[in-house]
Scaffold this motif. Structure first.
Motif, PDB file in Angstrom:
ATOM      1  N   LEU A   1      -0.298  -0.966 -10.578  1.00 60.35           N
ATOM      2  CA  LEU A   1       1.129  -0.405 -10.137  1.00 60.35           C
ATOM      3  C   LEU A   1       1.011   1.289 -10.097  1.00 60.35           C
ATOM      4  CD1 LEU A   1       3.927  -0.845  -9.398  1.00 60.35           C
ATOM      5  CD2 LEU A   1       4.660  -0.691 -11.641  1.00 60.35           C
TER       6      LEU A   1
ATOM      7  N   ALA B   1      -6.514  -3.080  -0.374  1.00 62.13           N
ATOM      8  CA  ALA B   1      -5.547  -3.964   0.493  1.00 62.13           C
ATOM      9  C   ALA B   1      -6.501  -5.156   1.043  1.00 62.13           C
ATOM     10  CB  ALA B   1      -4.895  -3.218   1.544  1.00 62.13           C
TER      11      ALA B   1
ATOM     12  N   TRP C   1      -0.657   2.157  -6.855  1.00 62.39           N
ATOM     13  CA  TRP C   1       0.215   1.986  -5.743  1.00 62.39           C
ATOM     14  C   TRP C   1       1.175   3.374  -5.544  1.00 62.39           C
ATOM     15  CZ3 TRP C   1      -2.091  -0.063  -1.967  1.00 62.39           C
ATOM     16  CH2 TRP C   1      -2.847  -0.827  -1.908  1.00 62.39           C
TER      17      TRP C   1
ATOM     18  N   LEU D   1       0.090  -6.803  -4.464  1.00 62.04           N
ATOM     19  CA  LEU D   1      -0.034  -5.493  -5.360  1.00 62.04           C
ATOM     20  C   LEU D   1      -0.812  -5.529  -6.625  1.00 62.04           C
ATOM     21  CD1 LEU D   1       3.841  -5.051  -5.730  1.00 62.04           C
ATOM     22  CD2 LEU D   1       2.282  -3.667  -4.534  1.00 62.04           C
TER      23      LEU D   1
ATOM     24  N   PHE E   1      -0.603   6.051  -4.388  1.00 67.78           N
ATOM     25  CA  PHE E   1      -0.788   6.023  -2.877  1.00 67.78           C
ATOM     26  C   PHE E   1       0.580   6.379  -1.965  1.00 67.78           C
ATOM     27  CE2 PHE E   1      -0.279   3.118   0.850  1.00 67.78           C
ATOM     28  CZ  PHE E   1      -1.258   3.823   1.725  1.00 67.78           C
TER      29      PHE E   1
ATOM     30  N   ALA F   1      -7.145   2.644  -1.200  1.00 69.45           N
ATOM     31  CA  ALA F   1      -5.945   1.840  -0.781  1.00 69.45           C
ATOM     32  C   ALA F   1      -6.290   0.842   0.411  1.00 69.45           C
ATOM     33  CB  ALA F   1      -4.908   2.666  -0.381  1.00 69.45           C
TER      34      ALA F   1
END
Length: 99
Positions: free
Chosen positions: A13, A43, A16, A72, A19, A39
């Protein structure tokens, strides 16, 4: 083990969120590009996990929530689900052996 899974989810988390900050142009040029590459790789990796474990997620009560969490958090969300499924599979095999 549960502590490691929670720590892994917290770190995922945090990544992200970094990001998101990179998308808002909060970092310099070389750091933003590196974060974008990481990222993108993450992904793709989580998408592959989602594809590989799609049958495990389709039998759940809220499969779309589980899919979002896999995107996630990746394996940190899948590992407890896989551990839940293994005792059920062992019970089915045991019942078949007694039949």
């Amino acid at each position: 083990m549960n502590v490691l899974l929670i720590a892994g989810k917290a770190l995922a988390l945090a990544f992200w969120l970094v990001f998101g900050a990179a998308l808002a142009k909060r970092f310099g040029a070389p750091f933003e590009q590196m974060i974008y590459l990481m990222a993108g790789f993450l992904a793709l990796l989580h998408g592959a996990q989602l594809w590989l474990f799609s049958d495990l997620l389709s039998g759940r009560g809220s499969p779309w929530l589980d899919r979002a969490q896999v995107l996630l958090f990746g394996i940190f969300h899948l590992y407890p689900l896989k551990a839940e499924q293994q005792p059920e599979a062992a019970a089915v095999i045991e019942e078949a052996a007694h039949a």
